[in-house]
Design a protein around this motif. Structure first.
Motif, PDB file in Angstrom:
ATOM      1  N   PHE A 120      39.092   2.262  69.731  1.00 21.26           N
ATOM      2  CA  PHE A 120      40.103   1.776  70.581  1.00 21.26           C
ATOM      3  C   PHE A 120      40.249   0.298  69.960  1.00 21.26           C
ATOM      4  CE2 PHE A 120      41.870  -0.358  74.349  1.00 21.26           C
ATOM      5  CZ  PHE A 120      43.084   0.533  74.340  1.00 21.26           C
ATOM      6  N   TRP A 121      39.241  -0.530  70.518  1.00 20.14           N
ATOM      7  CA  TRP A 121      39.229  -1.953  70.346  1.00 20.14           C
ATOM      8  C   TRP A 121      39.375  -2.446  68.981  1.00 20.14           C
ATOM      9  CZ3 TRP A 121      40.694  -4.469  74.073  1.00 20.14           C
ATOM     10  CH2 TRP A 121      40.624  -3.878  75.305  1.00 20.14           C
ATOM     11  N   ILE A 122      38.696  -1.465  67.799  1.00 19.98           N
ATOM     12  CA  ILE A 122      39.128  -1.891  66.471  1.00 19.98           C
ATOM     13  C   ILE A 122      40.760  -1.824  66.241  1.00 19.98           C
ATOM     14  CG2 ILE A 122      38.923  -0.989  64.152  1.00 19.98           C
ATOM     15  CD1 ILE A 122      35.973  -0.276  64.821  1.00 19.98           C
ATOM     16  N   ILE A 123      41.343  -0.731  66.730  1.00 16.34           N
ATOM     17  CA  ILE A 123      42.720  -0.435  66.602  1.00 16.34           C
ATOM     18  C   ILE A 123      43.501  -1.787  67.179  1.00 16.34           C
ATOM     19  CG2 ILE A 123      44.884   0.929  67.288  1.00 16.34           C
ATOM     20  CD1 ILE A 123      42.819   3.428  66.942  1.00 16.34           C
ATOM     21  N   ILE A 124      43.184  -1.987  68.469  1.00 17.71           N
ATOM     22  CA  ILE A 124      43.787  -3.162  69.322  1.00 17.71           C
ATOM     23  C   ILE A 124      43.672  -4.420  68.488  1.00 17.71           C
ATOM     24  CG2 ILE A 124      43.867  -4.551  71.499  1.00 17.71           C
ATOM     25  CD1 ILE A 124      45.321  -1.584  71.550  1.00 17.71           C
ATOM     26  N   LEU A 158      51.667  -3.905  73.741  1.00 17.12           N
ATOM     27  CA  LEU A 158      51.308  -2.970  72.704  1.00 17.12           C
ATOM     28  C   LEU A 158      49.856  -2.262  73.249  1.00 17.12           C
ATOM     29  CD1 LEU A 158      51.992  -5.398  69.745  1.00 17.12           C
ATOM     30  CD2 LEU A 158      52.905  -3.143  70.241  1.00 17.12           C
ATOM     31  N   GLY A 159      49.063  -3.013  74.039  1.00 21.57           N
ATOM     32  CA  GLY A 159      47.874  -2.732  74.332  1.00 21.57           C
ATOM     33  C   GLY A 159      48.203  -1.448  75.516  1.00 21.57           C
ATOM     34  N   LEU A 160      48.644  -1.566  76.262  1.00 19.76           N
ATOM     35  CA  LEU A 160      49.037  -0.620  77.111  1.00 19.76           C
ATOM     36  C   LEU A 160      49.690   0.593  76.555  1.00 19.76           C
ATOM     37  CD1 LEU A 160      50.555  -2.579  80.268  1.00 19.76           C
ATOM     38  CD2 LEU A 160      48.294  -1.320  80.116  1.00 19.76           C
ATOM     39  N   ALA A 161      50.672   0.675  75.742  1.00 20.64           N
ATOM     40  CA  ALA A 161      51.021   1.507  74.821  1.00 20.64           C
ATOM     41  C   ALA A 161      49.970   2.284  74.189  1.00 20.64           C
ATOM     42  CB  ALA A 161      52.621   1.075  74.119  1.00 20.64           C
ATOM     43  N   ILE A 214      46.201  -8.784  65.365  1.00 19.13           N
ATOM     44  CA  ILE A 214      46.302  -9.750  64.200  1.00 19.13           C
ATOM     45  C   ILE A 214      47.589  -9.569  63.465  1.00 19.13           C
ATOM     46  CG2 ILE A 214      45.487 -10.152  61.824  1.00 19.13           C
ATOM     47  CD1 ILE A 214      42.441  -9.709  63.112  1.00 19.13           C
ATOM     48  N   SER A 215      48.103  -8.244  63.405  1.00 27.09           N
ATOM     49  CA  SER A 215      49.459  -7.942  62.490  1.00 27.09           C
ATOM     50  C   SER A 215      50.397  -8.833  63.633  1.00 27.09           C
ATOM     51  CB  SER A 215      49.335  -6.619  62.382  1.00 27.09           C
ATOM     52  OG  SER A 215      48.478  -5.869  61.744  1.00 27.09           O
ATOM     53  N   ALA A 216      50.445  -8.446  64.918  1.00 29.75           N
ATOM     54  CA  ALA A 216      51.468  -8.974  65.606  1.00 29.75           C
ATOM     55  C   ALA A 216      51.618 -10.454  65.908  1.00 29.75           C
ATOM     56  CB  ALA A 216      51.395  -8.160  67.158  1.00 29.75           C
ATOM     57  N   LEU A 228      54.612   1.449  64.614  1.00 28.98           N
ATOM     58  CA  LEU A 228      54.174   2.588  63.891  1.00 28.98           C
ATOM     59  C   LEU A 228      52.564   2.554  63.347  1.00 28.98           C
ATOM     60  CD1 LEU A 228      55.180   5.065  61.919  1.00 28.98           C
ATOM     61  CD2 LEU A 228      55.819   3.198  60.259  1.00 28.98           C
ATOM     62  N   TYR A 229      52.203   1.336  63.096  1.00 25.39           N
ATOM     63  CA  TYR A 229      50.846   1.293  62.583  1.00 25.39           C
ATOM     64  C   TYR A 229      50.081   1.677  63.601  1.00 25.39           C
ATOM     65  CZ  TYR A 229      46.487  -1.457  61.885  1.00 25.39           C
ATOM     66  OH  TYR A 229      45.086  -1.593  61.763  1.00 25.39           O
ATOM     67  N   LEU A 230      50.490   1.082  65.085  1.00 27.21           N
ATOM     68  CA  LEU A 230      49.445   1.593  66.061  1.00 27.21           C
ATOM     69  C   LEU A 230      49.347   3.190  66.130  1.00 27.21           C
ATOM     70  CD1 LEU A 230      47.799   0.489  68.504  1.00 27.21           C
ATOM     71  CD2 LEU A 230      50.046   0.573  69.644  1.00 27.21           C
ATOM     72  N   VAL A 231      50.601   3.940  65.915  1.00 26.44           N
ATOM     73  CA  VAL A 231      50.583   5.450  66.267  1.00 26.44           C
ATOM     74  C   VAL A 231      49.904   6.004  65.332  1.00 26.44           C
ATOM     75  CG1 VAL A 231      52.256   7.223  66.621  1.00 26.44           C
ATOM     76  CG2 VAL A 231      52.569   5.285  68.000  1.00 26.44           C
TER      77      VAL A 231
END
Length: 213
Positions: free
Chosen positions: A49-53, A100-103, A58-60, A20-23
């Motif tokens: 993109f890399w900031i989001i990843i 998560l990265g691929l998604a 860190i969260s995961a 949910l955080y990613l989307v």
């Protein structure tokens, strides 16, 4: 690893929260940059993109050791060797980050466009980034779990370790965006592999001392 997968499946709220955080982060970027009105600059696309990843990683991964109770640590201590535990956690977190990265990449490319010219190199870089974040942050999570302010300590310890990795990852992905020859990225890829091997070896050797404490 089987235990980690079963726990993740039974406690799906954790992975659902990360997704949910990613989307939601990608959707906020879509609204903020108004992509329909103007095409997003490739450099900006790559950086966001890399900031989001990074923050997703860190969260995961932060919960790897920080969420564990002291009683469960004692149970693990009598059940298995520390090298087995740290290796399994690194592999599991690497697989989780790869998924998560691929998604994230698929959703990000659909929502904000895909300016990448060499997709194969970008995917390879994403795999290396997943391994890099997993190997570094898993060990840092183990160290931070021994402190009271573990979340703060993880952020402090993680920044100087992740920063050089992130710079090389961004450079390789920029080469993929520009469609440069792949040999232009070989030195950064080799350096990333070397850092991963060093961190993996250090984790394997030093984690038993953290475990005993």
């Amino acid at each position: 690893m089987k235990k980690e997968i079963l726990l993740e499946w039974r406690q799906r709220y954790a992975i659902n929260g990360i997704l949910l955080y990613l989307v939601s982060t990608i959707f906020i970027c879509y609204l903020s940059f108004n992509v329909k009105a103007n095409q997003l600059n490739p450099v900006t696309w790559n950086t966001i993109f890399w900031i989001i990843i990074l923050f997703t990683s860190i969260s995961a991964i932060a919960k790897s050791f920080i969420q564990e109770k002291q009683e469960r640590y004692l149970y693990y201590y009598w059940l298995l060797k520390p090298q087995v535990l740290i290796t399994a956690r690194i592999i599991y977190n690497g697989l989780l980050m790869l998924i998560l990265g691929l998604a994230g990449f698929i959703i990000y490319a659909i929502v904000l466009g895909n300016p990448i010219q060499d997709v194969t190199l970008f995917i390879l870089n994403l795999v290396l980034a997943s391994i890099s974040f997993s190997s570094a942050l898993t060990m840092i999570s183990a160290i931070a779990s021994k402190a009271n302010s573990n979340q703060t300590l993880m952020a402090i310890l993680g920044f100087p370790v992740i920063l050089p990795m992130l710079l090389m990852i961004i450079k390789v992905s920029k080469n993929a965006l520009d469609g440069l020859p792949r040999d232009a990225s070989y030195s950064e890829i080799a350096t990333l592999l070397a850092i991963n091997l060093i961190i993996g070896a250090v984790s394997y050797l030093l984690f038993p001392y953290i475990w005993r404490s």
